[in-house]
Design a protein around this motif. Structure first.
Motif, short mmCIF file in Angstrom:
data_model
loop_
_atom_site.label_atom_id
_atom_site.label_comp_id
_atom_site.label_asym_id
_atom_site.label_seq_id
_atom_site.Cartn_x
_atom_site.Cartn_y
_atom_site.Cartn_z
N ILE A 177 7.70 -1.85 -10.44
CA ILE A 177 6.75 -2.38 -9.46
C ILE A 177 7.50 -2.59 -8.14
N ALA A 178 6.80 -2.38 -7.03
CA ALA A 178 7.36 -2.69 -5.71
C ALA A 178 6.31 -3.48 -4.93
N ILE A 179 6.78 -4.37 -4.09
CA ILE A 179 5.90 -5.16 -3.23
C ILE A 179 6.36 -4.97 -1.79
N VAL A 180 5.39 -4.70 -0.92
CA VAL A 180 5.67 -4.55 0.51
C VAL A 180 4.74 -5.50 1.26
N VAL A 181 5.31 -6.34 2.11
CA VAL A 181 4.52 -7.23 2.96
C VAL A 181 4.73 -6.78 4.40
N ASP A 182 3.63 -6.43 5.06
CA ASP A 182 3.74 -5.99 6.45
C ASP A 182 2.64 -6.63 7.28
N SER A 183 2.80 -6.53 8.60
CA SER A 183 1.81 -7.10 9.52
C SER A 183 1.47 -6.08 10.59
N HIS A 184 0.26 -6.25 11.12
CA HIS A 184 -0.22 -5.36 12.18
C HIS A 184 -0.96 -6.17 13.23
N THR A 185 -0.63 -5.91 14.48
CA THR A 185 -1.39 -6.42 15.61
C THR A 185 -1.76 -5.21 16.45
N ALA A 186 -2.49 -5.42 17.52
CA ALA A 186 -2.86 -4.31 18.39
C ALA A 186 -1.61 -3.67 19.01
N ASP A 187 -0.55 -4.46 19.18
CA ASP A 187 0.65 -3.98 19.87
C ASP A 187 1.80 -3.55 18.98
N LYS A 188 1.88 -4.10 17.76
CA LYS A 188 3.06 -3.78 16.96
C LYS A 188 2.80 -3.97 15.47
N SER A 189 3.69 -3.37 14.72
CA SER A 189 3.68 -3.50 13.26
C SER A 189 5.08 -3.93 12.83
N ALA A 190 5.14 -4.61 11.71
CA ALA A 190 6.44 -5.05 11.19
C ALA A 190 6.37 -5.14 9.68
N VAL A 191 7.50 -4.96 9.03
CA VAL A 191 7.62 -5.17 7.59
C VAL A 191 8.38 -6.47 7.40
N HIS A 192 7.81 -7.38 6.60
CA HIS A 192 8.38 -8.71 6.39
C HIS A 192 9.10 -8.88 5.06
N TRP A 193 8.80 -7.99 4.11
CA TRP A 193 9.45 -8.11 2.80
C TRP A 193 9.23 -6.84 2.00
N VAL A 194 10.28 -6.37 1.35
CA VAL A 194 10.18 -5.28 0.39
C VAL A 194 11.02 -5.68 -0.83
N LEU A 195 10.34 -5.83 -1.94
CA LEU A 195 10.97 -6.14 -3.22
C LEU A 195 10.66 -4.97 -4.14
N TYR A 196 11.68 -4.39 -4.76
CA TYR A 196 11.46 -3.19 -5.56
C TYR A 196 12.27 -3.24 -6.85
N ASP A 197 11.97 -2.29 -7.73
CA ASP A 197 12.58 -2.21 -9.06
C ASP A 197 12.29 -3.46 -9.88
N ILE A 198 11.11 -4.04 -9.67
CA ILE A 198 10.62 -5.13 -10.50
C ILE A 198 10.24 -4.51 -11.84
N PRO A 199 10.60 -5.12 -12.97
CA PRO A 199 10.22 -4.54 -14.26
C PRO A 199 8.72 -4.27 -14.34
N ALA A 200 8.34 -3.13 -14.91
CA ALA A 200 6.94 -2.70 -14.97
C ALA A 200 6.06 -3.66 -15.75
N THR A 201 6.64 -4.47 -16.62
CA THR A 201 5.86 -5.42 -17.42
C THR A 201 5.53 -6.70 -16.65
N THR A 202 6.10 -6.88 -15.47
CA THR A 202 5.87 -8.07 -14.66
C THR A 202 4.48 -8.02 -14.04
N THR A 203 3.76 -9.14 -14.08
CA THR A 203 2.41 -9.18 -13.51
C THR A 203 2.23 -10.31 -12.50
N GLU A 204 3.29 -11.05 -12.22
CA GLU A 204 3.19 -12.08 -11.19
C GLU A 204 4.57 -12.52 -10.73
N LEU A 205 4.58 -13.05 -9.52
CA LEU A 205 5.78 -13.66 -8.95
C LEU A 205 5.41 -15.06 -8.51
#
Length: 172
Positions: free
Chosen positions: A68-96
């Protein structure tokens, strides 16, 4: 930096799953702290000190799911940003739980975000869309923690077999 984001960063988030839309299963994403279309609670922004918010997800069982991977990003009219990327979470995980960025699941990694920081970078834009996207992958990203954002997003895009999103709008 803006060019890098538009070519391989946030732009990658937009097309993950589009070219193979028929092959992408849906994930239901929820949180005890976030509501779809509602403001991001300030404690999960740069105004607070809670770190990353708790997230839950579910989907149909996928035999090919390897991580599993999680990506947190934001968007405004002027810019975009990525705030968090967590990856290689075990596939059996269903919550953080809350502040999982400070104590990520064993075996997982966190990428550099737009600011260059590794881990959760609390959002600060008062008026923006904040997307919490969960991806089920057919493999592992397999890159070391702290890897550059474009490399990690590319690996996520190449292996996505399911995707779901929870979007908060503005900061409370």
């Amino acid at each position: 930096m803006a060019l890098a984001l538009s070519l391989t960063g946030c732009a990658s988030l937009s097309f993950i799953g589009r070219s193979q839309a028929q092959d992408i299963a849906e994930i239901n994403v929820s949180s005890p702290e976030l509501r779809e279309g509602k403001p991001l609670p300030s404690e999960y922004s740069c105004k607070g000190d809670q770190g990353s918010p708790p997230l839950r997800w579910s989907s149909q069982p996928l035999a090919k799911a390897k991580s599993i991977a999680i990506v947190v990003d934001s968007h405004t009219a002027d810019k975009s940003a990525v705030h968090w990327v967590l990856y290689d979470i075990p596939a059996t995980t269903t919550e953080l739980g809350p502040n999982a960025a400070a104590d990520p699941p064993e075996g997982s990694g966190q990428a550099q975000v737009t600011s260059g920081k590794v881990g959760y970078e609390p959002p600060c834009e008062e008026k923006a869309s904040y997307r919490f996207t969960v991806y089920t992958l057919s493999g592992k990203v397999g890159l070391p923690a702290g890897s550059p954002l474009p490399a990690v997003l590319k690996k996520i895009a190449e292996q996505t077999i399911a995707r779901g999103r929870l979007t908060a709008v503005d900061i409370q």
